[in-house]
Design a protein around this motif. Structure first.
Motif, short mmCIF file in Angstrom:
data_model
loop_
_atom_site.label_atom_id
_atom_site.label_comp_id
_atom_site.label_asym_id
_atom_site.label_seq_id
_atom_site.Cartn_x
_atom_site.Cartn_y
_atom_site.Cartn_z
N ILE A 1 1.19 -1.44 0.09
CA ILE A 1 0.08 -0.15 0.20
C ILE A 1 1.00 1.06 -0.54
CG2 ILE A 1 -1.35 0.92 1.85
CD1 ILE A 1 -2.97 -1.92 2.27
N GLU A 2 2.06 1.37 1.07
CA GLU A 2 2.77 2.64 1.04
C GLU A 2 3.08 2.26 -1.07
OE1 GLU A 2 3.88 2.59 5.72
OE2 GLU A 2 5.06 0.98 4.05
N ASP B 1 1.18 3.78 -3.04
CA ASP B 1 1.25 5.04 -2.40
C ASP B 1 -0.93 5.89 -2.39
OD1 ASP B 1 1.38 7.82 -1.50
OD2 ASP B 1 0.45 8.95 -3.65
N GLY B 2 -1.46 4.26 -1.76
CA GLY B 2 -2.96 4.01 -1.62
C GLY B 2 -3.58 3.37 -2.27
N ARG C 1 -7.38 -5.27 -1.96
CA ARG C 1 -7.64 -4.88 -0.62
C ARG C 1 -8.08 -5.71 0.25
NH1 ARG C 1 -13.47 -1.96 -2.90
NH2 ARG C 1 -14.40 -4.22 -2.87
N ILE D 1 -2.75 4.33 8.08
CA ILE D 1 -2.96 3.06 6.26
C ILE D 1 -4.13 3.55 6.18
CG2 ILE D 1 -3.02 1.80 5.45
CD1 ILE D 1 -1.02 -0.16 6.90
N ASN E 1 -4.57 7.94 6.21
CA ASN E 1 -3.57 8.59 5.31
C ASN E 1 -3.28 8.40 4.32
OD1 ASN E 1 -2.80 9.75 7.71
ND2 ASN E 1 -1.35 8.55 8.43
N LEU E 2 -3.68 7.14 4.19
CA LEU E 2 -3.58 7.01 2.84
C LEU E 2 -4.43 6.01 1.79
CD1 LEU E 2 -0.18 4.51 2.96
CD2 LEU E 2 -0.98 6.51 1.30
N LEU E 3 -5.58 4.87 2.26
CA LEU E 3 -6.31 4.72 1.62
C LEU E 3 -8.06 5.30 1.69
CD1 LEU E 3 -5.76 0.99 2.36
CD2 LEU E 3 -5.77 1.59 0.42
N LYS F 1 -7.74 8.25 -1.27
CA LYS F 1 -7.45 7.80 -2.48
C LYS F 1 -8.38 7.21 -2.40
CE LYS F 1 -3.34 9.42 -2.22
NZ LYS F 1 -1.75 9.27 -2.39
N TYR G 1 -13.66 1.05 2.79
CA TYR G 1 -12.49 1.26 3.44
C TYR G 1 -13.16 2.27 4.84
CZ TYR G 1 -9.54 0.72 0.18
OH TYR G 1 -8.91 0.01 -0.94
#
Length: 262
Positions: free
Chosen positions: A51-52, A55-56, A63, A122, A125-127, A130, A140
């Motif tokens: 995921i990092e 970038d999400g 998923r 996670i 900050n990312l999913l 995005k 999510y």
């Protein structure tokens, strides 16, 4: 011996550097391998890296891998924590085993908190930000509500109710979006209804609200069964069965309470 040690350390360092530079696709492949070996801690590490690295922005398959990995790792700690809580309640205050049980319970609690915080970071900050499709965003947000609920389980008998309130806010926001954007038979919508109703029943001890939510989701989906897509039929009907099972169980609890009063 120092030269051998230095060479070994450099080898480990270079292997670690190579691991960090792996593509998201490679991390996903490693996560699938870890799943087959039932090594869910390894699987969660690989999915975090994937995921990092992306970038999400991940696929539906990725998923689901992310969800399965952490559900197993966290689920193990939740079971352990519940077991220790059960033992703790059975022991008297003067039992010498009590101090060891409490200490072990705190150790498990810290592991559980750390893992839940990792998932929430996670997601935040990312999913979530995005996610472009409504189904992904609801998925999510539901997952965020779930992990806040796991933290709320620990807080239930304490003075700190922050995660209980946070879980309620996230679940409600996800539910409103799901009602607006997803079909009543969509498995993500039904999964959210299932977990949100469990939150009302287990965390808030609100049986009426739990039954009301579960019944609405079940009734709405029954009315739309003819429009259910073939690819999601199995998932949707399974969750509908779970909703009905919970409704039956929660109703029987009410009946038992009424009999006790009599």
């Amino acid at each position: 011996s120092n030269k051998i040690c230095i060479r070994y350390n450099m080898k480990v360092y270079n292997e670690y550097k190579s691991y960090l530079s792996m593509s998201a696709e490679n991390h996903v492949s490693m996560a699938k391998l870890a799943e087959q070996a039932e090594r869910y801690t390894d699987m969660s590490v690989e999915m975090k890296r994937a995921i990092e690295a992306s970038d999400g922005v991940i696929s539906e398959d990725e998923r689901n891998l992310f969800s399965v990995a952490y559900k197993n790792v966290v689920g193990q700690r939740r079971s352990s924590w519940r077991a220790m809580s059960g033992i703790e309640k059975k022991l008297s205050e003067d039992d010498p085993k009590l101090v060891h049980v409490k200490k072990y319970k705190i150790t498990i609690e810290e592991e559980l908190k750390s893992l839940c915080d990792e998932v929430l970071l996670i997601l935040d900050n990312l999913l979530i930000e995005k996610a472009t499709e409504s189904s992904s965003k609801v998925f999510y947000m539901k997952m965020k509500g779930d992990y806040l609920r796991y933290l709320a389980e620990i807080q239930k008998d304490t003075n700190d109710k922050s995660n209980i309130d946070n879980a309620a806010a996230v679940y409600q926001k996800a539910w409103e979006l799901s009602l607006e954007e997803l079909a009543p038979t969509h498995p993500i919508h039904l999964g959210l209804a299932l977990n949100y109703s469990v939150y009302f029943f287990e965390i808030l001890d609100d049986k009426n609200k739990a039954c009301e939510l579960a019944k609405k989701a079940f009734d709405d989906s029954i009315g739309q069964l003819d429009h259910l897509k073939e690819e999601s039929y199995k998932d949707s009907t399974l969750i509908m069965q779970l909703l009905r099972d919970n409704l039956t169980l929660w109703s029987s609890c009410d009946n038992e309470e009424e009999e006790d009063k009599e």
